[in-house]
Write an enzyme that holds these catalytic residues in place. Sequence first.
Site, mmCIF file in Angstrom:
data_model
loop_
_atom_site.group_PDB
_atom_site.id
_atom_site.type_symbol
_atom_site.label_atom_id
_atom_site.label_comp_id
_atom_site.label_asym_id
_atom_site.label_seq_id
_atom_site.Cartn_x
_atom_site.Cartn_y
_atom_site.Cartn_z
ATOM 1 N N GLY A 140 42.336 38.918 41.960
ATOM 2 C CA GLY A 140 41.636 37.869 42.135
ATOM 3 C C GLY A 140 42.053 36.416 41.203
ATOM 4 O O GLY A 140 42.601 36.849 40.265
ATOM 5 N N GLU A 141 41.332 35.387 41.753
ATOM 6 C CA GLU A 141 41.596 34.303 40.863
ATOM 7 C C GLU A 141 40.107 33.576 40.901
ATOM 8 O O GLU A 141 39.555 33.394 41.907
ATOM 9 C CB GLU A 141 42.686 33.360 41.467
ATOM 10 C CG GLU A 141 42.984 32.415 40.707
ATOM 11 C CD GLU A 141 44.235 31.220 41.202
ATOM 12 O OE1 GLU A 141 44.683 30.516 40.406
ATOM 13 O OE2 GLU A 141 44.699 31.681 42.155
ATOM 14 N N MET A 151 38.832 30.565 35.527
ATOM 15 C CA MET A 151 39.585 30.719 34.361
ATOM 16 C C MET A 151 41.092 31.122 34.483
ATOM 17 O O MET A 151 41.980 30.631 33.649
ATOM 18 C CB MET A 151 39.008 31.819 33.357
ATOM 19 C CG MET A 151 37.524 31.606 33.027
ATOM 20 S SD MET A 151 37.516 30.062 31.944
ATOM 21 C CE MET A 151 38.471 30.601 30.302
ATOM 22 N N ASP A 191 28.100 33.477 30.153
ATOM 23 C CA ASP A 191 28.475 33.355 31.549
ATOM 24 C C ASP A 191 28.113 34.692 32.033
ATOM 25 O O ASP A 191 28.693 35.719 32.804
ATOM 26 C CB ASP A 191 30.195 33.311 31.847
ATOM 27 C CG ASP A 191 30.291 32.968 33.323
ATOM 28 O OD1 ASP A 191 29.525 32.496 34.185
ATOM 29 O OD2 ASP A 191 31.507 33.272 33.855
#
Length: 726
Positions: free
Chosen positions: A467-468, A471, A583
């Site tokens: 995935g992307e 970041m 996060d």
Amino acid sequence: MPDRRDRLGGMTGMPAAPAAPTERIDPTVAVPRPVRRQALLYAPPPATPAPYITLFEVEGFDVLVANSPESAAVLLANSSPTLIVALVPVLGDELRDLFRKHAPNSEVRAFPGFLPVLEDAVVRPHDAFEFAIRSIVATAGVLSAVRKTPRERTVRILQLTEKAAAALHFTSADAAAGRVIAALYDVPHALSNAGTTKTEQQNAETRRNERGVHRAMLTEFIAALAAPFPIVMTSPPGDPAQRTPTPVEVVEAAATYAIMVEARVEQPDLAMRKLALSGDVHPVAAEAVLSAAMKGHAANRGRILVVDSDAGARNLLALRLANEGYSTDVAADGRTALESIRRDPPALIISETVLPGMDGFSLLDTLRREGRHIPLVFLSARNDALSMNKGLLLGAADFLPKPINTEVLLVKLQKVMGEKFAAADASARLTLSDVTRGGQEETTVTYNQLAPGVSILSRFKLEKDLGEGGMGKVFKARDERLEEDVVLKVMKDSLTGDAKTLEHFKREIRLARKISHPAVVRIFDFFEVGSLKFVTMEFLQGTDLAHEIVRRGAFPTPVALRIGAEFFEGLAAAHDLNVVHRDVKPHNVYLLAGGHVKILDFGIAQGLDPQRPDHTMTQTVIGTPDYMSPEQLLGQKVDARTDIYSAGVMLYELLTGALPFEGKDSTERITARLDRAPDAPSKRAPRISHEVDGFILRLLARNRDERWPDARSAATELRNLIKTIR
């Protein structure tokens, strides 16, 4: 049969006994019984020794059988076997030490079962004879019909292959395969119209294409011969320098060198090493062939001990040192190296720090305590400042990180040993160093080129796109040097272009690497390769909590509280080192197959400078506004209690299946969070007790001073709550 081949002799490396001449024997003369060799068969239960005894007796051995270390010690104390065969999957240190103590001159082999023993004996004489006949007939027929290659080339290739296989300690089966491939190697050349004398002048792409075509033709020819033992014609994946070459790779290196000599190439050894550095020839095979080609060269520059558990790296370095005129010994672990040093101290030691049994640091420390001040150079996969300083403070002559340019290493060794530099050596070092740099530049990839199948640093092979996000890209990759799966998190170019941001990111990664807790994913290292900046992390089997919440909805209260307790314990370990996650969300918590959790991305989200105006915007792009604390939303300074608030949002969602604040969009939910306290979890899920309500609402206090003071106290309270609801 008078000329029966000694198969086991081939297995142990002993030459077959020559056939006795036919002669008339006087019947009145007593013929002495030939001396038979002794073999010790170590067969611990449940191994059955009977079939092995039969095999060894047929091969001319008197067999002694031991079923325990004690019985083996007794037998060895009263006999002198030339061969010891242990029926065990792995020969452990204790057993190896026992055999070395009582039978230092015996050859020791370990086999997991009967079939490997038979396979290591290569092939029955009849089959070998028939196969040799078919090979000779086929080769002679082709070469006599098409005479395009010099007669002596095949002989030269065969001789180089045999000597290189011996230098690499090939098994009998691999050595036999190499001889067959070498004998038939020139058949495709004879069938081809292309010349074969442009090895160094051709460009790399042309050489690779021609080698691929040649190997394909040779593979078809050998397959048609139906060899009675396996001949593998493919190369395994991964960095060739990190593994032992296959027989076909040794033959290709031998052929390359033979053609260079035939074409009168200047400095063929230098040309050969250039091809190895550019990837045209297996580097270990190249050094083995060069060793075979150097007739009677004297090893008079001192003895060096190479200590490395990586067989490929160990063989490559040992062969190169031998070719440079050093005598070499090798060891695969620290304890074996220490024994070797105590028996016969070398002039210099080259050691990896990461070794089984006794690591390199312990080896050096032991030597210094014993008063042995032998120069030791660390050549290590560990390249962090802590390891380097530790090695140098213990007294290492130098600490060099892998992978290193071999020419640089040789120069450093010459300096450590006080040797002078010959002009020819200096010229070769500079030439090969330049080739190495060029090769590294060719392998550099950009962020946009990242995809499964791409290799970075000839070490990390990308296997799956995970995935992307805001970041950057995340991949599952194979670390081919350490032979394990890892996760690569590659930073977007836009986030690493600013020097201040990049330096802050690296500082936070250094902090995150110090976190050691079962509930925190391990961060291995940070790499800069051209424009790429990426982190390697532990690969986990499981799924993230966000996926599980979507799939399952609200978790049972005991399960949710246990997950929360493990999470807060991992968070406490980070906060103890002043590392704030910033996060926290279900996407960054992994649920393993056994039900335990791992916190992801420590050091990643916090790499952004909180003073930058776009800091909150970047968090929004990542998709975390629903989990941000009020102080984060307002752009205020964050601390450990910021993580505690975000963890409260996540735990609320685990218990109820919903977020604590609802609204038509993120703006409405953010406004609600800044204006009021959330509803109690029990309002959405009546099964939740008032004690759990109170715990969650304290986590979600808008004023950070009213929240739980630290993650450890929150974890302790959760453990107490779990006891009350059982």
